[in-house]
Design a protein around this motif. Sequence first.
Motif, mmCIF file in Angstrom:
data_model
loop_
_atom_site.group_PDB
_atom_site.id
_atom_site.type_symbol
_atom_site.label_atom_id
_atom_site.label_comp_id
_atom_site.label_asym_id
_atom_site.label_seq_id
_atom_site.Cartn_x
_atom_site.Cartn_y
_atom_site.Cartn_z
ATOM 1 N N TYR A 312 8.834 106.847 32.206
ATOM 2 C CA TYR A 312 9.553 106.355 30.930
ATOM 3 C C TYR A 312 11.296 106.559 31.325
ATOM 4 O O TYR A 312 12.009 106.832 30.303
ATOM 5 N N CYS A 315 12.998 104.205 29.247
ATOM 6 C CA CYS A 315 12.704 103.743 27.759
ATOM 7 C C CYS A 315 11.844 104.896 27.218
ATOM 8 O O CYS A 315 10.846 105.141 27.373
ATOM 9 N N ASP A 316 12.729 106.075 26.732
ATOM 10 C CA ASP A 316 12.065 107.158 26.139
ATOM 11 C C ASP A 316 11.401 106.987 24.978
ATOM 12 O O ASP A 316 11.745 106.562 23.915
ATOM 13 N N PRO A 317 9.970 107.296 24.904
ATOM 14 C CA PRO A 317 9.195 106.890 23.963
ATOM 15 C C PRO A 317 9.427 108.220 22.778
ATOM 16 O O PRO A 317 9.006 107.841 21.623
ATOM 17 N N THR A 320 12.396 106.430 20.781
ATOM 18 C CA THR A 320 11.874 105.263 20.202
ATOM 19 C C THR A 320 10.940 105.401 19.095
ATOM 20 O O THR A 320 10.390 104.571 18.376
ATOM 21 N N VAL A 486 17.213 104.658 26.750
ATOM 22 C CA VAL A 486 16.432 103.564 26.247
ATOM 23 C C VAL A 486 16.959 102.322 26.672
ATOM 24 O O VAL A 486 16.723 101.251 25.789
ATOM 25 N N CYS A 489 13.706 99.245 27.511
ATOM 26 C CA CYS A 489 12.644 99.075 26.783
ATOM 27 C C CYS A 489 12.098 97.724 26.484
ATOM 28 O O CYS A 489 12.875 96.849 26.291
ATOM 29 N N SER A 490 10.732 97.512 26.738
ATOM 30 C CA SER A 490 10.298 96.364 26.627
ATOM 31 C C SER A 490 9.705 95.932 25.224
ATOM 32 O O SER A 490 9.147 94.781 24.835
ATOM 33 N N TYR A 491 10.052 96.623 24.057
ATOM 34 C CA TYR A 491 9.663 96.316 23.000
ATOM 35 C C TYR A 491 10.804 96.760 21.846
ATOM 36 O O TYR A 491 11.655 97.601 22.449
#
Length: 585
Positions: A312, A315-317, A320, A486, A489-491
């Motif tokens: 990650y 894109c750090d969960p 997000t 981030v 990110c794919s979302y």
Amino acid sequence: MAADADVASMGLALQHFSWPDYLVFVAMLALCAVIGVYFGYLAPGQRDEDEYLMGGRQMKTLPISLSLVASYISGITLIGMPTEVYIYGIQFLYGIIGMALCLTFFAWAILPVFHELQVMTLYQYLQMRFDRRVRLAGSVLFTISLITWLPVVIYVPALSFNQVTGTNIHFVTPAVCTVCVFYTCVGGMKAVVWTDVVQTVSMMSCILLVAIKGTMDVGGFGVVMEHGLQSGRIEQPVMQADPFLRHTAWACAMGSFFHGLVSCGMSQSMTQRYLALPTLAKARRSVFYFLVGCWMLMIVCCYCGLLIHATYHDCDPVTTKLARAKDQVLPLLVMDTLGTYPGLPGLFVAGVFSAALSSLSTGLNSMAAVVVEDFWRPLASGPLSEAAVHIVMRVVVVVFGALCVGLVFVVEHLGAVLQLSASLNSISSGPVLAVFVAGVFLPWVNATGCLAGAAAGLSFMAWMVLGAQHAIAHGRLSFPELPRSVDNCSYAFNATAASVLPLADLEPPMGLFRVSYQLYPFLGMFVSLVVSLPVSLLCRPSSPPAQDPRLFSPLVRGLVKPAAAAPEKMYNGNNCGKTLKESSL
């Protein structure tokens, strides 16, 4: 709102816990229950107290070693260590050096005392060395620390189960803990140890599976190391002797050494297993195997923290909000990497719950020993029948098991209790260590001095630790985190909610509140001993020649002249010359 829905739908998509996963999870629980039934109803023995609590003191080295690993490595460790490395880096890992020194010192300097005396609980030793007051104080502190720790141990894996399945913790926690209470109640020490063996294998399998499959997904071991080095998560030991830095190599080594003496040595839950072995040589061998097992699990857990960052890194969960809390990042990684393989997420959940159940069963078995030996038997007017002891031990397991399950729901609604529980453990660990250090190494400390020192240490550490926690809660004390991105990110996610607001310019807390939490056990011990020695001198110090050498470490027995009297009859220097029997009345 659409952004939030995208994050929410992404989270729901990762919750694909299939029937093979549930089957693996239930199979682990069923196996533990079968082991309990076997040792409770089919295996020979289990009819007396020594068999139920100590396994007849004829247990085998390897099962005891694996049980020690399972008891020490809780679900908090399996989930928390990867998170620690992901957020702060690997500096914490350098503490394993202190753990090795700690267990070596314990095995050769302290364990011989307890093994020669063949006590049922550690607190029996405190009455032999000091008096009943010290024994009662130690037993009460152990009970409080266990009751505040076990609900957190159960709650953390329940959160992981919720993350990967969406199942309400109000259902899973009582169901799983009922199985644990059952096999602990009916099977005693042998059932606890052999279920711990199963649970240790489950723990190791699940964490290795995550590490291997996750490494393959990101492109190999070299990619993980590259991301770790570039982000600063893999770092050299910080050798600064600065007590105000959160983690340095010195602080982590000291913290592991002194905290390890309490949690791995001066703990009823752990020492009860050392004393279940028939000889001191086998007990020492189990300490070595225990160290190796802990090192392996801790290193793999830290590697998983590096793996989380490699997965990650862009894109750090946490930012997000895909992971609702920092400690849910590892379960998220599991569903990302293993979710499409039926049964494997179930193996991970079984491993995390295994860590919690082993800690719970160990604690309940130890609690039965403490209640019977330290609270009930000393207060009984006459000898206790085997039937009465048999019933009380099992009632204690059921009552305390139910209490821990009930407190899980308190922890759920009062999230700050998680932090408070860790703080309470830090408050008591140093003073408890000081009591045993004074008993084993300092013949001149008496019961009055010991109690005064412990009270002073508890008061000082309560002020210091709770003051630090208050400063953290109000934003006056914070610790820098390593950068997380981030950018790719794919979302979609709510960028406004994810942005970090600047902290207000608040006055920092006083110096003592900024001391690294790793130094808490040492400071608590130091303050307690500084008070214990002068108070003992003021109230007629115990004369070393009047003490039984068996009560002291082999390192200081040369300072103690052998006495003919048994330990329970000897002068202990308490209350102006009373014997132990007199001061116990």
